[in-house]
Design an enzyme around this catalytic site. Structure first.
Site, PDB file in Angstrom:
ATOM      1  N   CYS A  71       0.842  -1.196   0.000  1.00  0.00           N
ATOM      2  CA  CYS A  71       0.000   0.000   0.000  1.00  0.00           C
ATOM      3  C   CYS A  71       0.878   1.248   0.000  1.00  0.00           C
ATOM      4  O   CYS A  71       1.621   1.484   0.965  1.00  0.00           O
ATOM      5  CB  CYS A  71      -0.923   0.004   1.214  1.00  0.00           C
ATOM      6  SG  CYS A  71      -2.027   1.437   1.282  1.00  0.00           S
ATOM      7  N   PRO A  72       0.820   2.063  -1.036  1.00  0.00           N
ATOM      8  CA  PRO A  72       1.644   3.279  -1.056  1.00  0.00           C
ATOM      9  C   PRO A  72       1.173   4.331  -0.067  1.00  0.00           C
ATOM     10  O   PRO A  72       1.958   5.201   0.329  1.00  0.00           O
ATOM     11  CB  PRO A  72       1.503   3.772  -2.507  1.00  0.00           C
ATOM     12  CG  PRO A  72       0.191   3.231  -2.964  1.00  0.00           C
ATOM     13  CD  PRO A  72       0.024   1.908  -2.271  1.00  0.00           C
TER      14      PRO A  72
END
Length: 477
Positions: free
Chosen positions: A176-177
């Protein structure tokens, strides 16, 4: 300080992944952890705006029930604090990193030439290989697990290698950025709580912002559009929350489905469990229990434990070749900057500092260039060898090399006068009379040359040009 002196460092200091560590290895983040600042601003910004709006409303003497604003503010701040807490719990903990192996797994599998479709992991020695995948049994179902070339191990079921963090992660869901971390077995529940709390907070602020507008509409007896135009702060919150809820709300619904079916995002996009039975599905209640109420497995890595820096570097550099035939560690990994700050270890175990200018070179390209140079040198030597045979077997007229090599040496052996070259080394222009023994040698060279090149002596030289010296009268008595 002597280079061979033993140095103890904590595991996180020599860790080969792309992670970032804080507080002495107690907190572990992904390489893109800076995105946490943006995520925090996106949460706290609207929360502060909502707090300002409710506080000014509570202080407004025209408000009929100002005390009602207090519980509204308290709930909003509780949701905000929980949201930040779950964000940090998701991004700052080990997601379930599988420890790297320093040597490939032992295997009794031999290469099977009858199965050409089988993929193998092999070094440059093709006789010693290990299979790319192998079968394991999970809840009575056969599951294939893959070999990780980077971590030198067979990944556990449901694990996958994250190219961003450069780690294999148990029950890998995705990277997840927005939290700057992989989502795995040890932080998935916190990730779900983070997105669900964000969704709840968006809906909460969105709803009360509309209530503020309607209350102004009722209190001031103005149209709804005029009330909207007068309450700019509520307008901004409504637009922001409306846009945001589509993202976090959509994620919450999607992961709720994944939890109920016991899938990961990676599995959902890669496999189709609707066509075959999911070996991990325990029913809706069992799946929910596993995610939220089961004990979180402990970390498989003790990042604060001490390791010997030199031993750790040697273990990473000297990968055994018993299974793969050759080391799987590339030359760039042998001179690795992440582990020892630009140090290289020789065969005796001594460590030396690598100059700064050499630390970022691509050693694989250098090796390829060296191999190409070696091949060119061999080809040049091979060509020179044949050219030397050509010079010995096909002698041009008035060649000093011929007169010195055959005429002079022959005459020296027989005690005869050569006449093929003058005493000062200059060509005299006289032909040399060659003995029967030398003529047989020359004819043998000619036959070998024509056989190797697949052409007649009179056809010409290697490059196809005509050879005017191939039928030199010097080859006759």
């Amino acid at each position: 300080m002597a280079w061979n002196e033993t140095k103890l460092k904590r595991l996180y200091q020599v860790w080969r992944g792309s992670n970032k560590f804080l507080c002495g290895g107690r907190l572990i983040f992904g390489p893109d952890a800076s995105s946490l600042y943006l995520s925090t601003i996106l949460i706290l910004g609207p929360a502060v705006m909502f707090f300002v709006k409710m506080y000014t409303k509570m202080a407004d003497p025209r408000t009929k029930n100002p005390n009602l604003c207090i519980p509204i503010l308290c709930v909003s701040w509780i949701l905000t604090i929980l949201d930040i807490f779950f964000l940090l719990m998701t991004s700052s903990r080990d997601p379930g990193i599988v420890p790297r192996s320093f040597r490939p797994p032992e295997t009794d599998d031999a290469p099977d030439s009858t199965t050409p479709s089988m993929e193998w992991v092999s070094g440059r020695t093709p006789n010693i290989r290990i299979p790319r995948v192998k079968d394991v049994t999970v809840n009575g179902h056969t599951v294939k697990v893959k070999f990780c070339d980077t971590c030198l191990l067979y990944r556990p079921p449901r694990a996958s290698h994250c190219s961003i963090c450069n780690n294999c992660v148990q029950r890998f869901d995705h990277h997840c950025p927005w939290v700057g971390q992989c989502i795995g077995v040890r932080n998935y529940r916190f990730f779900f709580m983070f997105i669900s709390t964000s969704t709840t907070l968006c809906i909460y602020v969105f709803a009360f912002s509309w209530l503020n507008i309607f209350q102004r509409h009722m209190d001031e007896k103005i149209s709804i559009w005029k009330a909207i135009s007068k309450d700019v702060l509520s307008d901004i919150l409504i637009v922001y929350c409306f846009i945001t809820v589509w993202f976090v709300g959509g994620l919450t619904i999607f992961h709720s489905y994944l939890i109920c079916t016991n899938q990961t995002t990676y599995e959902n996009f890669r496999y189709r469990y609707d066509k075959k039975e999911n070996p991990y599905n325990k029913g809706i209640l069992g799946n929910i229990w596993e995610i939220f109420l089961s004990k979180i497995p402990p970390s498989m890595n003790k990042f604060r434990s001490f390791v010997k820096e030199e031993d750790y570097m040697m273990m990473m550099v000297e990968t055994p070749t018993s299974n793969l035939g050759e080391s799987l560690v590339s030359s760039k990994e042998k001179i690795d900057i992440e582990m020892g700050g630009g140090r290289i270890v020789d065969e005796s175990g001594k460590s030396y500092s690598l100059p700064e200018i050499l630390r970022n070179l691509n050693y694989e390209d250098l090796e390829d260039d060296c191999e190409e140079d070696d091949l060119k040198a061999k080809d040049h030597h091979h060509h020179h060898h044949h050219q030397h045979q050509h010079n010995e077997g096909i002698i041009p007229p008035f060649d000093p090399f011929f007169t010195n090599e055959i005429g002079s040496n022959k005459d020296e052996r027989n005690g005869e006068e050569s006449g093929g070259s003058s005493s000062d080394g200059e060509n005299t222009g006289k032909r040399v009379r060659v003995s029967d023994e030398d003529e047989e040698k020359v004819e043998g060279y000619e036959r070998n040359w024509s056989t190797d090149k697949g052409m007649n002596i009179n056809a010409g030289s290697e490059d196809g040009a005509s050879s005017p010296v191939s039928t030199s009268p010097m080859l006759r008595k």
